[in-house]
Design a protein around this motif. Structure first.
Motif, short mmCIF file in Angstrom:
data_model
loop_
_atom_site.label_atom_id
_atom_site.label_comp_id
_atom_site.label_asym_id
_atom_site.label_seq_id
_atom_site.Cartn_x
_atom_site.Cartn_y
_atom_site.Cartn_z
N LEU A 172 34.93 49.56 48.26
CA LEU A 172 36.20 50.06 48.87
C LEU A 172 37.38 48.53 49.59
CD1 LEU A 172 38.01 51.77 48.16
CD2 LEU A 172 38.02 52.65 50.26
N SER A 173 36.83 47.61 49.64
CA SER A 173 37.50 46.33 50.54
C SER A 173 37.45 45.97 49.20
CB SER A 173 37.10 46.26 51.53
OG SER A 173 37.50 44.73 51.42
N LYS A 174 36.14 45.39 48.69
CA LYS A 174 36.45 44.65 47.20
C LYS A 174 37.04 44.74 46.00
CE LYS A 174 33.19 43.29 43.23
NZ LYS A 174 31.95 42.79 42.94
N TYR A 175 37.39 45.92 46.00
CA TYR A 175 37.66 47.25 45.12
C TYR A 175 39.58 46.41 45.39
CZ TYR A 175 41.61 50.27 42.88
OH TYR A 175 43.27 50.41 42.77
N LEU A 176 40.00 46.56 46.46
CA LEU A 176 41.27 46.76 46.58
C LEU A 176 41.90 45.09 46.81
CD1 LEU A 176 41.32 48.65 49.73
CD2 LEU A 176 42.51 49.54 48.05
N VAL A 177 41.45 43.98 47.02
CA VAL A 177 41.39 42.81 46.98
C VAL A 177 41.10 42.49 45.59
CG1 VAL A 177 40.00 40.53 47.38
CG2 VAL A 177 39.80 42.09 49.69
N GLU A 178 40.48 42.37 44.68
CA GLU A 178 39.86 42.18 43.06
C GLU A 178 41.62 42.97 42.47
OE1 GLU A 178 38.77 39.78 42.20
OE2 GLU A 178 37.00 39.94 43.78
N GLU A 179 41.92 44.42 42.79
CA GLU A 179 43.17 45.06 41.78
C GLU A 179 44.35 44.58 42.01
OE1 GLU A 179 44.32 47.77 39.11
OE2 GLU A 179 42.31 46.79 39.61
N ARG A 180 44.42 43.86 43.48
CA ARG A 180 45.82 43.00 43.48
C ARG A 180 46.87 41.98 43.03
NH1 ARG A 180 49.23 43.82 48.26
NH2 ARG A 180 47.84 44.71 49.05
N GLY A 181 47.25 42.59 42.07
CA GLY A 181 48.90 42.24 41.54
C GLY A 181 48.05 41.82 39.64
N GLN A 182 46.71 42.60 39.73
CA GLN A 182 46.54 42.99 38.27
C GLN A 182 48.44 43.81 37.31
OE1 GLN A 182 44.14 41.79 36.40
NE2 GLN A 182 42.88 41.30 38.59
N SER A 183 48.08 43.09 36.44
CA SER A 183 49.25 43.38 35.33
C SER A 183 48.85 44.37 34.14
CB SER A 183 50.58 42.76 34.62
OG SER A 183 50.44 42.00 36.60
N ASN A 184 49.62 44.51 32.95
CA ASN A 184 49.78 45.03 32.40
C ASN A 184 49.20 47.12 32.40
OD1 ASN A 184 50.03 43.29 30.80
ND2 ASN A 184 48.22 42.46 31.35
N PRO A 185 49.65 47.70 32.50
CA PRO A 185 50.81 47.33 33.11
C PRO A 185 50.60 47.36 34.68
CG PRO A 185 50.67 49.99 33.00
CD PRO A 185 48.90 48.99 32.60
N HIS A 186 51.71 47.20 35.60
CA HIS A 186 50.87 46.44 37.21
C HIS A 186 52.00 47.98 37.60
CE1 HIS A 186 52.08 44.95 41.19
NE2 HIS A 186 51.75 43.69 40.38
#
Length: 392
Positions: A208-222
Protein backbone atom coordinates in the motif's frame (compact mmCIF):
# COMPACT_ATOMS: atom_id res chain seq x y z
CA UNK A 1 31.04 0.98 -2.47
CA UNK A 2 27.99 -0.68 -4.01
CA UNK A 3 24.52 -0.28 -2.61
CA UNK A 4 24.40 -3.96 -1.63
CA UNK A 5 27.72 -3.87 0.20
CA UNK A 6 26.69 -0.68 2.02
CA UNK A 7 23.44 -2.29 3.07
CA UNK A 8 25.35 -5.24 4.48
CA UNK A 9 27.51 -2.89 6.54
CA UNK A 10 24.69 -0.72 7.91
CA UNK A 11 22.37 -2.25 10.47
CA UNK A 12 19.69 -0.27 12.26
CA UNK A 13 20.29 -0.25 16.02
CA UNK A 14 17.10 -0.38 18.12
CA UNK A 15 16.68 3.06 19.62
CA UNK A 16 16.13 1.58 23.07
CA UNK A 17 19.73 0.36 22.98
CA UNK A 18 21.15 3.84 22.39
CA UNK A 19 21.64 6.56 25.00
CA UNK A 20 22.58 10.10 24.07
CA UNK A 21 25.31 11.33 26.40
CA UNK A 22 26.48 14.76 25.28
CA UNK A 23 26.13 18.43 26.27
CA UNK A 24 23.81 19.36 23.39
CA UNK A 25 21.15 16.71 22.80
CA UNK A 26 20.98 15.00 26.19
CA UNK A 27 19.76 18.12 28.06
CA UNK A 28 17.13 18.72 25.39
CA UNK A 29 15.96 15.14 25.66
CA UNK A 30 15.58 15.63 29.41
CA UNK A 31 13.64 18.88 28.91
CA UNK A 32 11.39 17.06 26.47
CA UNK A 33 10.66 14.40 29.10
CA UNK A 34 10.17 16.69 32.07
CA UNK A 35 8.56 19.76 30.47
CA UNK A 36 7.42 19.37 26.86
CA UNK A 37 5.52 16.10 27.11
CA UNK A 38 3.47 17.11 30.20
CA UNK A 39 2.85 20.58 28.78
CA UNK A 40 1.67 19.25 25.42
CA UNK A 41 -0.65 16.76 27.12
CA UNK A 42 -2.32 19.60 28.98
CA UNK A 43 -2.65 21.56 25.75
CA UNK A 44 -4.37 18.56 24.14
CA UNK A 45 -6.83 18.53 27.04
CA UNK A 46 -7.41 22.29 27.02
CA UNK A 47 -8.00 22.50 23.26
CA UNK A 48 -10.36 19.53 23.09
CA UNK A 49 -8.03 17.47 20.94
CA UNK A 50 -8.34 14.47 23.26
CA UNK A 51 -12.04 14.75 24.06
CA UNK A 52 -12.75 14.80 20.32
CA UNK A 53 -12.25 11.04 20.35
CA UNK A 54 -15.42 10.79 22.45
CA UNK A 55 -17.20 11.90 19.25
CA UNK A 56 -19.46 14.18 21.27
CA UNK A 57 -18.61 17.64 19.97
CA UNK A 58 -19.78 20.23 17.48
CA UNK A 59 -17.99 22.76 15.31
CA UNK A 60 -18.98 25.09 12.53
CA UNK A 61 -18.64 24.08 8.87
CA UNK A 62 -16.51 24.95 7.02
CA UNK A 63 -14.11 24.18 9.84
CA UNK A 64 -10.62 25.59 10.31
CA UNK A 65 -8.10 23.20 8.81
CA UNK A 66 -6.17 23.02 12.10
CA UNK A 67 -9.25 21.42 13.67
CA UNK A 68 -9.82 19.09 10.73
CA UNK A 69 -6.34 17.61 11.19
CA UNK A 70 -6.53 17.80 14.98
CA UNK A 71 -6.31 14.01 15.41
CA UNK A 72 -2.65 14.18 14.45
CA UNK A 73 -1.77 16.12 17.61
CA UNK A 74 -2.71 13.41 20.17
CA UNK A 75 -1.00 10.92 17.86
CA UNK A 76 2.26 12.87 17.87
CA UNK A 77 2.07 13.23 21.65
CA UNK A 78 1.40 9.51 22.10
CA UNK A 79 4.36 8.62 19.90
CA UNK A 80 6.71 10.91 21.83
CA UNK A 81 5.41 9.80 25.23
CA UNK A 82 5.71 6.13 24.32
CA UNK A 83 9.32 6.47 23.27
CA UNK A 84 10.06 8.42 26.43
CA UNK A 85 8.73 5.51 28.47
CA UNK A 86 11.24 3.18 26.86
CA UNK A 87 14.22 5.20 28.01
CA UNK A 88 12.69 6.64 31.21
CA UNK A 89 9.99 4.41 32.76
CA UNK A 90 7.33 6.54 34.46
CA UNK A 91 4.17 4.91 35.91
CA UNK A 92 2.14 8.14 35.79
CA UNK A 93 3.03 8.77 32.15
CA UNK A 94 2.39 5.10 31.33
CA UNK A 95 -1.14 5.44 32.71
CA UNK A 96 -1.77 8.52 30.57
CA UNK A 97 -0.43 6.76 27.48
CA UNK A 98 -2.71 3.79 28.08
CA UNK A 99 -5.73 6.03 28.60
CA UNK A 100 -5.06 7.97 25.39
CA UNK A 101 -4.64 4.72 23.47
CA UNK A 102 -8.01 3.48 24.75
CA UNK A 103 -9.68 6.79 23.85
CA UNK A 104 -8.37 6.62 20.28
CA UNK A 105 -9.55 3.02 19.89
CA UNK A 106 -13.02 3.96 21.17
CA UNK A 107 -13.56 6.29 18.19
CA UNK A 108 -12.97 3.61 15.55
CA UNK A 109 -15.93 2.80 13.32
CA UNK A 110 -17.13 -0.72 12.47
CA UNK A 111 -15.49 -0.57 9.02
CA UNK A 112 -12.14 0.40 10.55
CA UNK A 113 -12.34 4.13 9.74
CA UNK A 114 -10.82 6.35 12.43
CA UNK A 115 -11.11 10.13 12.13
CA UNK A 116 -13.03 12.30 14.58
CA UNK A 117 -13.96 15.19 12.28
CA UNK A 118 -15.33 13.06 9.46
CA UNK A 119 -17.16 10.81 11.89
CA UNK A 120 -18.76 13.42 14.16
CA UNK A 121 -19.03 16.51 11.91
CA UNK A 122 -18.94 15.72 8.18
CA UNK A 123 -19.40 11.98 7.66
CA UNK A 124 -20.77 12.63 4.17
CA UNK A 125 -17.40 14.13 3.17
CA UNK A 126 -15.26 11.16 4.16
CA UNK A 127 -12.43 10.71 1.60
CA UNK A 128 -13.90 13.48 -0.59
CA UNK A 129 -10.93 15.87 -0.44
CA UNK A 130 -7.62 14.04 -0.13
CA UNK A 131 -5.83 17.11 -1.49
CA UNK A 132 -6.66 19.40 1.44
CA UNK A 133 -8.25 17.65 4.37
CA UNK A 134 -5.44 15.54 5.84
CA UNK A 135 -7.31 12.28 6.40
CA UNK A 136 -4.35 10.15 5.31
CA UNK A 137 -1.96 12.45 7.16
CA UNK A 138 -3.85 11.89 10.41
CA UNK A 139 -4.06 8.18 9.69
CA UNK A 140 -0.30 8.04 9.25
CA UNK A 141 0.42 9.77 12.53
CA UNK A 142 -2.02 7.46 14.33
CA UNK A 143 -0.24 4.47 12.81
CA UNK A 144 3.15 5.74 13.94
CA UNK A 145 1.73 6.28 17.42
CA UNK A 146 0.43 2.72 17.41
CA UNK A 147 3.84 1.33 16.45
CA UNK A 148 5.51 3.42 19.16
CA UNK A 149 2.96 2.29 21.74
CA UNK A 150 3.55 -1.35 20.80
CA UNK A 151 7.33 -0.99 20.93
CA UNK A 152 7.16 0.76 24.31
CA UNK A 153 4.58 -1.41 26.07
CA UNK A 154 4.31 -4.68 24.16
CA UNK A 155 0.54 -4.10 24.04
CA UNK A 156 -1.01 -4.82 20.64
CA UNK A 157 -4.42 -3.21 21.11
CA UNK A 158 -3.63 0.12 19.43
CA UNK A 159 -1.49 -1.58 16.80
CA UNK A 160 -4.39 -3.90 15.95
CA UNK A 161 -6.76 -0.94 15.76
CA UNK A 162 -4.57 1.00 13.35
CA UNK A 163 -3.89 -2.12 11.30
CA UNK A 164 -7.67 -2.29 10.82
CA UNK A 165 -7.62 1.33 9.67
CA UNK A 166 -4.80 0.58 7.24
CA UNK A 167 -6.83 -2.33 5.88
CA UNK A 168 -9.80 0.00 5.42
CA UNK A 169 -7.62 2.40 3.44
CA UNK A 170 -6.20 -0.48 1.43
CA UNK A 171 -9.72 -1.51 0.44
CA UNK A 172 -10.67 2.03 -0.59
CA UNK A 173 -7.56 3.06 -2.52
CA UNK A 174 -5.40 1.30 -5.06
CA UNK A 175 -5.10 0.31 -8.71
CA UNK A 176 -7.64 -2.51 -8.69
CA UNK A 177 -11.07 -2.18 -10.35
CA UNK A 178 -13.54 -0.47 -8.03
CA UNK A 179 -10.81 1.28 -6.02
CA UNK A 180 -10.04 4.99 -6.05
CA UNK A 181 -6.61 5.97 -7.31
CA UNK A 182 -6.12 8.62 -4.64
CA UNK A 183 -3.32 9.57 -2.25
CA UNK A 184 -3.00 12.12 0.53
CA UNK A 185 -2.15 15.75 -0.18
CA UNK A 186 0.21 15.77 2.81
CA UNK A 187 2.77 12.92 2.76
CA UNK A 188 3.03 10.98 6.03
CA UNK A 189 1.10 7.75 5.74
CA UNK A 190 3.65 6.30 3.32
CA UNK A 191 6.35 6.20 6.02
CA UNK A 192 3.84 5.06 8.62
CA UNK A 193 2.84 2.07 6.51
CA UNK A 194 6.48 1.01 6.23
CA UNK A 195 6.72 1.11 10.01
CA UNK A 196 3.45 -0.79 10.32
CA UNK A 197 4.90 -3.43 8.00
CA UNK A 198 7.97 -3.77 10.21
CA UNK A 199 5.84 -4.03 13.36
CA UNK A 200 3.35 -6.57 11.99
CA UNK A 201 5.27 -8.38 9.26
CA UNK A 202 2.25 -7.93 6.95
CA UNK A 203 3.53 -7.23 3.43
CA UNK A 204 0.23 -5.67 2.32
CA UNK A 205 1.13 -2.50 4.22
CA UNK A 206 4.38 -2.22 2.31
CA UNK A 207 2.48 -2.72 -0.95
CA UNK A 208 0.00 0.00 0.00
CA UNK A 209 2.88 2.35 0.75
CA UNK A 210 4.39 1.51 -2.62
CA UNK A 211 1.13 2.32 -4.36
CA UNK A 212 0.77 5.69 -2.60
CA UNK A 213 4.35 6.68 -3.43
CA UNK A 214 4.09 5.65 -7.07
CA UNK A 215 0.64 7.14 -7.68
CA UNK A 216 1.53 10.63 -6.40
CA UNK A 217 1.64 13.13 -9.24
CA UNK A 218 0.28 10.85 -11.95
CA UNK A 219 -1.95 12.60 -14.48
CA UNK A 220 -4.31 11.91 -17.39
CA UNK A 221 -6.41 12.74 -15.50
CA UNK A 222 -5.01 14.03 -12.21
CA UNK A 223 -6.82 12.59 -9.18
CA UNK A 224 -7.13 15.95 -7.45
CA UNK A 225 -8.88 17.33 -10.55
CA UNK A 226 -11.32 14.42 -10.49
CA UNK A 227 -12.20 14.77 -6.83
CA UNK A 228 -12.62 18.56 -7.16
CA UNK A 229 -15.10 18.09 -9.99
CA UNK A 230 -16.94 15.45 -7.94
CA UNK A 231 -17.30 18.04 -5.15
CA UNK A 232 -18.72 20.54 -7.65
CA UNK A 233 -15.56 22.66 -7.68
CA UNK A 234 -13.41 23.98 -10.51
CA UNK A 235 -9.90 22.46 -10.25
CA UNK A 236 -8.48 25.70 -11.66
CA UNK A 237 -9.83 27.55 -8.62
CA UNK A 238 -7.40 25.73 -6.30
CA UNK A 239 -5.97 28.42 -4.03
CA UNK A 240 -2.35 27.24 -4.32
CA UNK A 241 -2.60 27.39 -8.15
CA UNK A 242 -0.24 24.44 -8.54
CA UNK A 243 0.01 20.92 -7.18
CA UNK A 244 3.65 21.63 -6.32
CA UNK A 245 2.26 22.58 -2.91
CA UNK A 246 1.15 18.96 -2.46
CA UNK A 247 4.25 17.48 -4.10
CA UNK A 248 1.85 16.14 -6.74
CA UNK A 249 2.82 18.20 -9.80
CA UNK A 250 4.68 15.22 -11.27
CA UNK A 251 5.52 11.65 -10.26
CA UNK A 252 8.13 11.62 -7.48
CA UNK A 253 10.69 9.88 -9.66
CA UNK A 254 10.62 12.92 -11.96
CA UNK A 255 11.24 15.54 -9.26
CA UNK A 256 14.64 17.24 -9.62
CA UNK A 257 14.27 19.98 -7.02
CA UNK A 258 12.28 20.69 -3.88
CA UNK A 259 9.31 22.99 -4.31
CA UNK A 260 6.02 23.67 -2.58
CA UNK A 261 5.15 23.04 1.05
CA UNK A 262 8.38 22.46 2.97
CA UNK A 263 7.11 19.84 5.42
CA UNK A 264 5.41 17.87 2.66
CA UNK A 265 8.59 18.00 0.58
CA UNK A 266 10.60 16.64 3.51
CA UNK A 267 8.10 13.84 3.93
CA UNK A 268 8.55 12.81 0.32
CA UNK A 269 12.34 13.03 0.63
CA UNK A 270 12.16 10.67 3.57
CA UNK A 271 9.94 8.23 1.69
CA UNK A 272 12.36 8.19 -1.22
CA UNK A 273 15.41 7.66 0.96
CA UNK A 274 13.85 4.82 2.94
CA UNK A 275 13.57 3.20 -0.47
CA UNK A 276 11.83 0.03 0.59
CA UNK A 277 8.54 0.89 -1.03
CA UNK A 278 9.79 1.03 -4.62
CA UNK A 279 12.80 0.72 -6.94
CA UNK A 280 15.75 1.63 -4.72
CA UNK A 281 18.12 2.74 -7.48
CA UNK A 282 15.63 5.13 -9.08
CA UNK A 283 14.45 6.33 -5.68
CA UNK A 284 17.95 7.17 -4.52
CA UNK A 285 18.70 9.07 -7.71
CA UNK A 286 15.53 11.15 -7.25
CA UNK A 287 16.14 11.68 -3.53
CA UNK A 288 19.73 12.72 -4.12
CA UNK A 289 18.70 15.42 -6.59
CA UNK A 290 16.02 16.71 -4.23
CA UNK A 291 18.36 16.53 -1.24
CA UNK A 292 21.07 18.49 -3.06
CA UNK A 293 18.50 21.10 -4.05
CA UNK A 294 17.34 21.41 -0.44
CA UNK A 295 20.83 21.60 1.00
CA UNK A 296 22.47 23.90 -1.55
CA UNK A 297 19.69 26.14 -2.84
CA UNK A 298 16.95 26.28 -0.23
CA UNK A 299 18.51 25.85 3.21
CA UNK A 300 18.74 28.72 5.69
CA UNK A 301 21.82 29.16 7.82
CA UNK A 302 19.71 28.37 10.88
CA UNK A 303 18.76 25.04 9.35
CA UNK A 304 15.32 25.73 7.91
CA UNK A 305 14.35 25.59 4.30
CA UNK A 306 11.11 27.41 3.59
CA UNK A 307 10.77 30.69 1.71
CA UNK A 308 8.33 32.83 3.68
CA UNK A 309 5.56 32.70 6.23
CA UNK A 310 2.62 31.91 3.95
CA UNK A 311 2.00 28.17 4.22
CA UNK A 312 5.72 27.20 4.44
CA UNK A 313 6.39 27.24 0.70
CA UNK A 314 9.74 26.66 -0.91
CA UNK A 315 9.70 29.30 -3.58
CA UNK A 316 12.57 31.47 -4.79
CA UNK A 317 15.83 29.89 -3.55
CA UNK A 318 17.32 33.38 -3.26
CA UNK A 319 14.67 34.47 -0.79
CA UNK A 320 15.91 33.85 2.75
CA UNK A 321 14.06 36.28 5.02
CA UNK A 322 15.35 36.87 8.51
CA UNK A 323 12.05 36.86 10.38
CA UNK A 324 9.05 36.05 8.20
CA UNK A 325 9.91 32.50 7.21
CA UNK A 326 8.97 29.42 9.18
CA UNK A 327 11.69 26.80 9.35
CA UNK A 328 10.06 23.56 8.35
CA UNK A 329 10.51 20.82 10.92
CA UNK A 330 8.57 17.65 10.29
CA UNK A 331 9.70 16.24 13.64
CA UNK A 332 13.33 16.46 12.65
CA UNK A 333 13.10 16.36 8.88
CA UNK A 334 12.47 12.78 7.87
CA UNK A 335 13.88 9.42 8.82
CA UNK A 336 17.16 10.62 10.37
CA UNK A 337 15.68 10.66 13.86
CA UNK A 338 12.78 8.28 13.61
CA UNK A 339 13.01 5.00 15.53
CA UNK A 340 12.40 1.84 13.54
CA UNK A 341 13.25 3.07 10.04
CA UNK A 342 16.12 1.29 8.30
CA UNK A 343 19.27 3.13 7.22
CA UNK A 344 19.56 4.27 3.65
CA UNK A 345 22.62 2.07 3.15
CA UNK A 346 24.09 4.09 0.30
CA UNK A 347 26.25 7.20 -0.01
CA UNK A 348 23.63 8.77 -2.26
CA UNK A 349 21.04 8.13 0.40
CA UNK A 350 23.32 9.71 2.99
CA UNK A 351 23.68 12.83 0.83
CA UNK A 352 19.93 12.98 0.34
CA UNK A 353 19.44 12.62 4.08
CA UNK A 354 21.69 15.61 4.62
CA UNK A 355 19.37 17.60 2.40
CA UNK A 356 16.43 16.38 4.43
CA UNK A 357 18.28 17.13 7.65
CA UNK A 358 18.77 20.68 6.43
CA UNK A 359 15.00 20.96 6.48
CA UNK A 360 14.84 19.96 10.13
CA UNK A 361 15.63 23.34 11.58
CA UNK A 362 12.77 23.61 14.00
CA UNK A 363 9.73 25.47 12.67
CA UNK A 364 6.37 24.82 14.29
CA UNK A 365 6.99 23.77 17.89
CA UNK A 366 5.80 20.23 18.31
CA UNK A 367 6.55 17.78 21.10
CA UNK A 368 10.08 18.67 22.08
CA UNK A 369 10.39 21.08 19.14
CA UNK A 370 11.45 24.70 18.91
CA UNK A 371 12.57 27.47 16.62
CA UNK A 372 15.96 26.93 15.06
CA UNK A 373 16.81 30.61 15.35
CA UNK A 374 16.34 30.33 19.12
CA UNK A 375 18.84 27.53 19.49
CA UNK A 376 22.47 28.51 18.98
CA UNK A 377 24.29 25.76 17.20
CA UNK A 378 21.07 24.37 15.76
CA UNK A 379 20.87 21.66 13.10
CA UNK A 380 23.37 21.97 10.27
CA UNK A 381 23.95 20.25 6.96
CA UNK A 382 26.66 17.92 8.24
CA UNK A 383 26.30 15.03 10.68
CA UNK A 384 26.58 16.17 14.27
CA UNK A 385 29.33 14.44 16.29
CA UNK A 386 26.96 13.26 19.02
CA UNK A 387 28.62 11.04 21.60
CA UNK A 388 26.40 8.12 22.44
CA UNK A 389 26.67 4.74 23.96
CA UNK A 390 24.88 1.51 23.20
CA UNK A 391 23.13 -0.12 26.12
CA UNK A 392 24.30 -3.63 26.85
Amino acid sequence: MTTQSAQRQLTAVPFAQVTLDDPFWAPRQEINRRVSIPHMYQMLVDTGRLSAFDLNFTRKVPSPIVLIFGDSDPAKWLEAASYSLVTHPDPALAALVDAVADKIISAQQPDGYLNTHFTAIQPEMRWKNLRDWHEMYCAGHLMEAAVAHFEATGERKLLASLARYADHIGREFGPAPGQRRGYGGHPEIELALVRLFHATGEARYLELSKYLVEERGQSNPHYYDLEAVARGEDPLAYWAKTYEYCQAHAPLREHTKVVGHAVRAAGDDAELVVGEAHDREVALEAATGRGTSAAVRRAHLVGGSDGHAAEEPRDDPRRHPRQAGRRANPRGGGPVHRPGLPPAGDQRGDRALLGVRGQGGGGRPEVGGGRADRHPGGPCLAPLPVPCRTRQ
